[in-house]
Design an enzyme around this catalytic site. Sequence first.
Site, short mmCIF file in Angstrom:
data_model
loop_
_atom_site.label_atom_id
_atom_site.label_comp_id
_atom_site.label_asym_id
_atom_site.label_seq_id
_atom_site.Cartn_x
_atom_site.Cartn_y
_atom_site.Cartn_z
N ARG A 90 3.55 0.54 -1.74
CA ARG A 90 3.77 1.69 -2.64
C ARG A 90 2.44 2.12 -3.24
O ARG A 90 1.61 1.27 -3.58
CB ARG A 90 4.68 1.32 -3.81
CG ARG A 90 6.01 0.83 -3.41
CD ARG A 90 7.08 1.86 -3.64
NE ARG A 90 8.33 1.39 -3.10
CZ ARG A 90 9.20 2.13 -2.45
NH1 ARG A 90 8.98 3.41 -2.27
NH2 ARG A 90 10.31 1.62 -1.98
N ILE A 91 2.28 3.41 -3.37
CA ILE A 91 1.12 3.96 -4.06
C ILE A 91 1.47 4.01 -5.54
O ILE A 91 2.54 4.51 -5.91
CB ILE A 91 0.84 5.40 -3.56
CG1 ILE A 91 0.60 5.40 -2.05
CG2 ILE A 91 -0.34 6.01 -4.31
CD1 ILE A 91 -0.63 4.67 -1.61
N ASN A 106 -7.11 -3.73 -2.86
CA ASN A 106 -6.16 -3.50 -1.79
C ASN A 106 -6.79 -3.92 -0.46
O ASN A 106 -8.01 -3.97 -0.34
CB ASN A 106 -5.77 -2.01 -1.74
CG ASN A 106 -4.57 -1.75 -0.87
OD1 ASN A 106 -3.86 -2.68 -0.44
ND2 ASN A 106 -4.32 -0.48 -0.59
N THR A 107 -5.95 -4.23 0.51
CA THR A 107 -6.46 -4.51 1.85
C THR A 107 -5.77 -3.57 2.83
O THR A 107 -4.66 -3.10 2.57
CB THR A 107 -6.16 -5.96 2.29
OG1 THR A 107 -4.74 -6.14 2.39
CG2 THR A 107 -6.72 -6.97 1.31
N HIS A 108 -6.45 -3.32 3.93
CA HIS A 108 -5.86 -2.42 4.94
C HIS A 108 -6.24 -2.93 6.33
O HIS A 108 -7.39 -3.29 6.56
CB HIS A 108 -6.39 -0.99 4.73
CG HIS A 108 -5.78 -0.02 5.69
ND1 HIS A 108 -4.47 0.35 5.64
CD2 HIS A 108 -6.31 0.63 6.77
CE1 HIS A 108 -4.20 1.20 6.62
NE2 HIS A 108 -5.30 1.38 7.32
#
Length: 187
Positions: A90-91, A106-108
Amino acid sequence: MRLVVLASGSGSNLQALIDAIHRDELPVQILAVGSDRPGTYALERSAAAGLETFVVDYRSFPDRAAWDAALLEAVLGFQPDYVLSSGFMRIVGADFIGAFPRRYLNTHPALLPAFPGAHGVRDALAYGVKVTGCTVMYADEGVDTGPIIAQRAIDVLPEDDETSLHERIKAAERELLIQVLRDLAAQ
Ligand code: GRF
């Protein structure tokens, strides 16, 4: 470092943090693990590790703003130094970002700015890139647009499918995340 972790999924990256902390390799205290929905494996793992858990269920709020406010209140209650989105799908809103300036990580699973969004691994495969990877960044109000802290590259193998590639990326993601948290904790 006092950390609150937010997770929506299986929490395998979170488990790597828990294990590193138990091995005394990561000077981090996980204050609590929160989710946007009940019943996730991330919550189950956390409870099994003796961590406090909380749910701010997206479906039980009338709108996004109300959910955002409840999430912020829940997280602020733990007084964390940092908040980590570990597969939190969720943003969060401007108030949340503003409450944790350069404190919400955050990780992506792709090399941003390439392939942002919920399907970074699938999109990279579909495009046909030969190298992809993972990114650790500060989260902002956009989708995977915040300032990049660290990245690691991974070769795409000819036989890769989304699952095999994501597993290799996640192995790198865990190492990178632990490294970044260690560096931030030392500051
Ligand atoms: C990670 O690749 C993360 O970057 C992405 O979802 C995965 C989280 O997996 N957003 P898990 O829940 O830690 O197993």
